[in-house]
Design a protein around this motif. Structure first.
Motif, PDB file in Angstrom:
ATOM      1  N   GLU A 247     -40.112  31.832  33.876  1.00  0.00           N
ATOM      2  CA  GLU A 247     -41.198  31.222  33.105  1.00  0.00           C
ATOM      3  C   GLU A 247     -42.069  32.336  32.525  1.00  0.00           C
ATOM      4  N   PRO A 248     -41.586  33.001  31.471  1.00  0.00           N
ATOM      5  CA  PRO A 248     -42.327  34.152  30.943  1.00  0.00           C
ATOM      6  C   PRO A 248     -43.699  33.762  30.412  1.00  0.00           C
ATOM      7  N   GLN A 249     -44.703  34.572  30.744  1.00  0.00           N
ATOM      8  CA  GLN A 249     -46.062  34.334  30.292  1.00  0.00           C
ATOM      9  C   GLN A 249     -46.260  34.907  28.889  1.00  0.00           C
ATOM     10  N   GLY A 250     -47.097  34.246  28.106  1.00  0.00           N
ATOM     11  CA  GLY A 250     -47.408  34.751  26.773  1.00  0.00           C
ATOM     12  C   GLY A 250     -46.187  34.868  25.885  1.00  0.00           C
ATOM     13  N   LEU A 251     -45.343  33.854  25.882  1.00  0.00           N
ATOM     14  CA  LEU A 251     -44.071  33.892  25.174  1.00  0.00           C
ATOM     15  C   LEU A 251     -44.281  34.080  23.666  1.00  0.00           C
ATOM     16  N   ASP A 252     -43.677  35.123  23.119  1.00  0.00           N
ATOM     17  CA  ASP A 252     -43.754  35.410  21.683  1.00  0.00           C
ATOM     18  C   ASP A 252     -42.368  35.827  21.216  1.00  0.00           C
ATOM     19  N   LEU A 253     -41.698  34.948  20.463  1.00  0.00           N
ATOM     20  CA  LEU A 253     -40.312  35.174  20.056  1.00  0.00           C
ATOM     21  C   LEU A 253     -40.180  35.795  18.673  1.00  0.00           C
ATOM     22  N   LEU A 254     -41.300  36.120  18.044  1.00  0.00           N
ATOM     23  CA  LEU A 254     -41.235  36.541  16.637  1.00  0.00           C
ATOM     24  C   LEU A 254     -40.382  37.795  16.446  1.00  0.00           C
ATOM     25  N   SER A 255     -40.347  38.683  17.430  1.00  0.00           N
ATOM     26  CA  SER A 255     -39.565  39.911  17.283  1.00  0.00           C
ATOM     27  C   SER A 255     -38.069  39.628  17.177  1.00  0.00           C
ATOM     28  N   LEU A 256     -37.631  38.427  17.537  1.00  0.00           N
ATOM     29  CA  LEU A 256     -36.207  38.086  17.493  1.00  0.00           C
ATOM     30  C   LEU A 256     -35.785  37.541  16.124  1.00  0.00           C
ATOM     31  N   LYS A 257     -36.748  37.245  15.265  1.00  0.00           N
ATOM     32  CA  LYS A 257     -36.435  36.521  14.031  1.00  0.00           C
ATOM     33  C   LYS A 257     -35.558  37.325  13.076  1.00  0.00           C
ATOM     34  N   SER A 258     -35.847  38.606  12.882  1.00  0.00           N
ATOM     35  CA  SER A 258     -35.142  39.359  11.846  1.00  0.00           C
ATOM     36  C   SER A 258     -33.644  39.435  12.105  1.00  0.00           C
ATOM     37  N   LYS A 259     -33.236  39.353  13.369  1.00  0.00           N
ATOM     38  CA  LYS A 259     -31.806  39.351  13.704  1.00  0.00           C
ATOM     39  C   LYS A 259     -31.254  37.949  13.949  1.00  0.00           C
ATOM     40  N   SER A 260     -32.056  36.923  13.694  1.00  0.00           N
ATOM     41  CA  SER A 260     -31.620  35.531  13.933  1.00  0.00           C
ATOM     42  C   SER A 260     -31.081  35.352  15.347  1.00  0.00           C
ATOM     43  N   ILE A 261     -31.805  35.906  16.305  1.00  0.00           N
ATOM     44  CA  ILE A 261     -31.403  35.813  17.711  1.00  0.00           C
ATOM     45  C   ILE A 261     -31.792  34.451  18.265  1.00  0.00           C
ATOM     46  N   THR A 262     -30.887  33.847  19.017  1.00  0.00           N
ATOM     47  CA  THR A 262     -31.122  32.527  19.601  1.00  0.00           C
ATOM     48  C   THR A 262     -31.651  32.678  21.020  1.00  0.00           C
ATOM     49  N   PHE A 263     -32.702  31.906  21.330  1.00  0.00           N
ATOM     50  CA  PHE A 263     -33.299  31.916  22.668  1.00  0.00           C
ATOM     51  C   PHE A 263     -33.052  30.562  23.336  1.00  0.00           C
ATOM     52  N   HIS A 264     -32.496  30.591  24.559  1.00  0.00           N
ATOM     53  CA  HIS A 264     -32.221  29.377  25.325  1.00  0.00           C
ATOM     54  C   HIS A 264     -33.039  29.369  26.614  1.00  0.00           C
ATOM     55  N   TRP A 265     -33.336  28.173  27.109  1.00  0.00           N
ATOM     56  CA  TRP A 265     -33.786  27.979  28.478  1.00  0.00           C
ATOM     57  C   TRP A 265     -32.609  27.490  29.319  1.00  0.00           C
ATOM     58  N   GLU A 266     -32.592  27.859  30.583  1.00  0.00           N
ATOM     59  CA  GLU A 266     -31.670  27.242  31.550  1.00  0.00           C
ATOM     60  C   GLU A 266     -32.472  26.810  32.769  1.00  0.00           C
ATOM     61  N   PHE A 267     -32.385  25.514  33.076  1.00  0.00           N
ATOM     62  CA  PHE A 267     -33.039  24.930  34.243  1.00  0.00           C
ATOM     63  C   PHE A 267     -32.026  23.988  34.872  1.00  0.00           C
ATOM     64  N   MET A 268     -31.445  24.406  35.993  1.00  0.00           N
ATOM     65  CA  MET A 268     -30.314  23.651  36.512  1.00  0.00           C
ATOM     66  C   MET A 268     -30.701  22.270  37.046  1.00  0.00           C
ATOM     67  N   PHE A 269     -31.997  21.991  37.161  1.00  0.00           N
ATOM     68  CA  PHE A 269     -32.428  20.667  37.591  1.00  0.00           C
ATOM     69  C   PHE A 269     -32.549  19.668  36.425  1.00  0.00           C
ATOM     70  N   THR A 270     -32.279  20.096  35.199  1.00  0.00           N
ATOM     71  CA  THR A 270     -32.427  19.183  34.060  1.00  0.00           C
ATOM     72  C   THR A 270     -31.552  17.945  34.225  1.00  0.00           C
ATOM     73  N   ARG A 271     -30.292  18.133  34.549  1.00  0.00           N
ATOM     74  CA  ARG A 271     -29.401  16.974  34.695  1.00  0.00           C
ATOM     75  C   ARG A 271     -29.845  16.049  35.830  1.00  0.00           C
ATOM     76  N   PRO A 272     -30.135  16.557  37.032  1.00  0.00           N
ATOM     77  CA  PRO A 272     -30.631  15.655  38.077  1.00  0.00           C
ATOM     78  C   PRO A 272     -31.934  14.947  37.708  1.00  0.00           C
ATOM     79  N   LEU A 273     -32.806  15.619  36.962  1.00  0.00           N
ATOM     80  CA  LEU A 273     -34.096  15.029  36.610  1.00  0.00           C
ATOM     81  C   LEU A 273     -33.973  13.900  35.589  1.00  0.00           C
ATOM     82  N   PHE A 274     -33.111  14.093  34.601  1.00  0.00           N
ATOM     83  CA  PHE A 274     -33.075  13.160  33.472  1.00  0.00           C
ATOM     84  C   PHE A 274     -31.836  12.275  33.458  1.00  0.00           C
ATOM     85  N   GLY A 275     -30.868  12.546  34.332  1.00  0.00           N
ATOM     86  CA  GLY A 275     -29.709  11.683  34.426  1.00  0.00           C
ATOM     87  C   GLY A 275     -28.900  11.676  33.146  1.00  0.00           C
TER      88      GLY A 275
END
Length: 334
Positions: A247-275
């Motif tokens: 859970e990075p604090q002060g998230l700023d992804l703008l430096s990734l834009k020029s290379k069109s870099i994709t940022f993902h989250w992974e939370f393994m409880f997503t499936r159990p939480l939302f079914g």
């Protein structure tokens, strides 16, 4: 009279050095809902999420049982269960929305449970589920890798639980070149033993990666993303991808834009939480990993085993995880 069982819970957010941070208590044995398994817990492992919840999520004085990873034996099933039967040996990571595994018996939805690898004891099996699911979903759901995938994968924190599984799964199921970070001699040795092609330090990624990947990295798995985006923007190729599990604090992804870099989250409880209809994907992937274990291409990451499952032992295990210097996983057996 309702059957009772021992369990370990916390009532307040306290440092692990406080004897009240985790307490022994007795609770009723739970009754399965239609898709539930009632599992007799034989071993659990402790993950960073256990320590974070204990320290930061207030239960308002009501005892909350922690624990996610577990291995054990099915003793009863709900009326709608089709995948398991009493006597089956299982392993799983549970749900953050339900009572945890630090109890003698535990309820879990069958759709997020796998058949325990036959060649592993309960302790070695309990080390695997949460980190296996996290690594698997990162590689195959977020990055959408497959058996013919090539390129370079950087696994930060290679000696940790998720890193240890990501290295093994990437080596066993893709054609990627795997680079992992590890700083101490013992952690470097561990990461090399898991199959990483290259091991580097984590303090200066740009310098360390220069000779190994002069054209850049394709994929990054990051358990510690705060303040790392500047380095990521330099080391990733155009169109590269990052998956963060923290859970990075002060998230700023703008430096990734020029290379069109994709940022993902992974939370393994997503499936159990939302079914939803794909909840059963965790059952399937755990069974697939059990097969990889049986074939000898993936091994348990358990490195420390404690006993029994009680408050004193679990405080010791939480303390080990909180150092941030764990190699592999700490397991607690019944």
């Amino acid at each position: 009279m309702t059957e009772q069982m021992p369990a370990v819970a916390y009532r307040h957010n306290l440092p692990v050095s406080d004897p009240a941070s985790l307490e022994d208590l007795v609770l009723p044995v739970p009754v399965p809902d239609p898709r539930d398994l009632l599992v007799r817990v034989e071993a659990v492992s402790v993950n960073p999420v256990d320590t974070k919840v204990r320290a930061n999520v207030a239960p308002d004085g009501t005892p909350r049982v922690l624990g996610f990873d577990a291995a054990g034996v099915v003793t009863a099933t709900g009326a709608g269960v089709t995948l398991f039967q009493p006597g089956d040996e299982v392993y799983y990571a549970g749900s953050i929305a339900r009572p945890g595994t630090n109890s003698r018996f535990h309820l879990v939805d069958e759709r997020i449970v796998g058949h325990k690898p036959r060649s592993l004891g309960f302790a070695d099996a309990a080390a695997l589920p949460l980190t296996t699911i996290t690594a698997w979903e990162t590689l195959f759901d977020r990055f959408r890798l497959g058996p013919d995938s090539e390129g370079t994968l950087l696994v930060l924190g290679g000696a940790g639980g998720v890193g240890s599984m990501a290295i093994q799964l990437a080596r066993a199921t893709t054609r990627l070149t795997v680079i992992a970070t590890a700083s101490r001699p013992e952690s470097r040795q561990w990461v090399e033993g898991l199959g990483a092609h290259h091991v580097i330090g984590h303090h200066d990624l740009v310098r360390e990666l220069g000779p190994i990947a002069p054209h850049g990295i394709d994929y990054v798995i990051s358990p510690n993303t705060t303040d790392a985006f500047g380095a990521f923007a330099e080391i990733l190729r155009p169109g590269g991808q990052i998956t963060a599990i923290d859970e990075p604090q002060g998230l700023d992804l703008l430096s990734l834009k020029s290379k069109s870099i994709t940022f993902h989250w992974e939370f393994m409880f997503t499936r159990p939480l939302f079914g939803g209809p794909d909840m059963i994907a965790q059952h399937r992937l755990l069974d697939q990993v059990a097969d990889l274990v049986e074939r000898g291409v993936v091994r348990s990451t358990a490195t420390t085993t404690l006993s029994p499952i009680n408050a004193t032992t679990l405080r010791q295990a939480h303390s080990m995880v909180e150092t941030g210097r764990m190699i592999g996983k700490v397991v607690v057996t019944a």
